[in-house]
Design an enzyme around this catalytic site. Sequence first.
Site, PDB file in Angstrom:
ATOM      1  N   ASP A  13      68.476  73.148   2.727  1.00 37.00           N
ATOM      2  CA  ASP A  13      67.612  73.257   1.529  1.00 37.00           C
ATOM      3  C   ASP A  13      66.430  73.857   1.682  1.00 37.00           C
ATOM      4  OD1 ASP A  13      66.786  72.187  -0.793  1.00 37.00           O
ATOM      5  OD2 ASP A  13      66.600  70.161  -0.147  1.00 37.00           O
ATOM      6  N   ASP A 107      69.230  77.129  -3.984  1.00 35.66           N
ATOM      7  CA  ASP A 107      68.516  76.923  -2.905  1.00 35.66           C
ATOM      8  C   ASP A 107      68.957  75.830  -2.021  1.00 35.66           C
ATOM      9  OD1 ASP A 107      68.123  74.609  -4.656  1.00 35.66           O
ATOM     10  OD2 ASP A 107      65.841  74.421  -4.286  1.00 35.66           O
ATOM     11  N   GLU A 108      70.201  75.431  -2.096  1.00 34.91           N
ATOM     12  CA  GLU A 108      70.635  74.588  -1.149  1.00 34.91           C
ATOM     13  C   GLU A 108      72.281  74.735  -1.026  1.00 34.91           C
ATOM     14  OE1 GLU A 108      70.762  70.239  -2.295  1.00 34.91           O
ATOM     15  OE2 GLU A 108      70.066  70.737  -4.184  1.00 34.91           O
TER      16      GLU A 108
END
Length: 359
Positions: A13, A107-108
């Site tokens: 993350d 983003d993860e």
Amino acid sequence: MSKEVTRKIIHIDMDAFYASVEQRDNPDLRGKPLAVGGSDGRGVIAAASYEARKFGVRSAMPSLVALRKCPTLLFVKPTFEKYQAVSKEINEIFSRYTSIIEPLSLDEAFLDVTYSKYELQSATLIAQQIKNDIRNELDLIASAGVSYNKFLAKIASDQDKPDGLFVITPDEGAAFMEELPIEDFFGVGKVTAEKMKANNIFKGADLLPYSKWELQQLFGKTGGFLFDIARGIDHREVQSERVRKSVGAERTFSKDVIGEIDINEKFSHVFDTWWTRYEKHGIRGRSVTLKLRNYEFETITRSITEPEFVTDKEDIRQKLDQILHESIVEGVPLRLIGVSISGFELEEEEKEVQQLTIW
């Protein structure tokens, strides 16, 4: 879960991703409270730097509220093309270690490193190496969670932010879940959490006295998942090619929309956009959801599940028109209208992966 089927799952993350990219690219913004989003009266925060979070600024917060919390807050407009390009670079780093990658957003992502390409035999060391690569090559910070299933890896990545690396081993999973507050259960929303509290369920240990049948009676399909996860069990695989769960369209208006005629006109545009996307998707669904958000940022969702797959545009339009009419409160302006469909024909199959490496 037996040792023979224990997997090695990493959840990566990125920390304050959009804001961190902007601070990286503009040194004048580093170390300062920064928000990515519009600064006008209708703006909403898309991301906040950790300097801004210290003041209570959070994503999805109205910009005016954020400014009251942090008068020195700086704003930059989002550049999603840039974030997408950086996300691609991050995924290229992931691919050095495994081909089983399940992106959740820009983003993860989940990574299954049970059969890692890399010479390291430890998932924890692989996670640390990925963090190092991201820092050294992209000048960005990531947090990582390492565990034997997706749920615990996701929870772990949030335990020691920013720049965290948290590990939950198979021997620790059940005990960890017993102490986890139900608000922190990934996938448990506010409504379900409140219903759980109403039944004196405040942490994982409070779920243990219930049978699977009892939890299903209380919480529907979610009950079976809660029964397993309270014991640290999650058999879901990391899906390198994820099946799309929904197709939707929504629009946030530059000016509040009020009055049934204007609302119906705006809804027509959103509905037509959604239907075009749904037809292009090519897979039929059964559950259609109408989403409305008023000027006070209260969100209302209304769903209908059809006995057959949705194929008749006019029929579903009439049903949504009725729901819209029932949901409109006279004199209350709307700032967002959305439509989505889920419950598709194809269902993901659950599989088990055998562990070959050690912690």
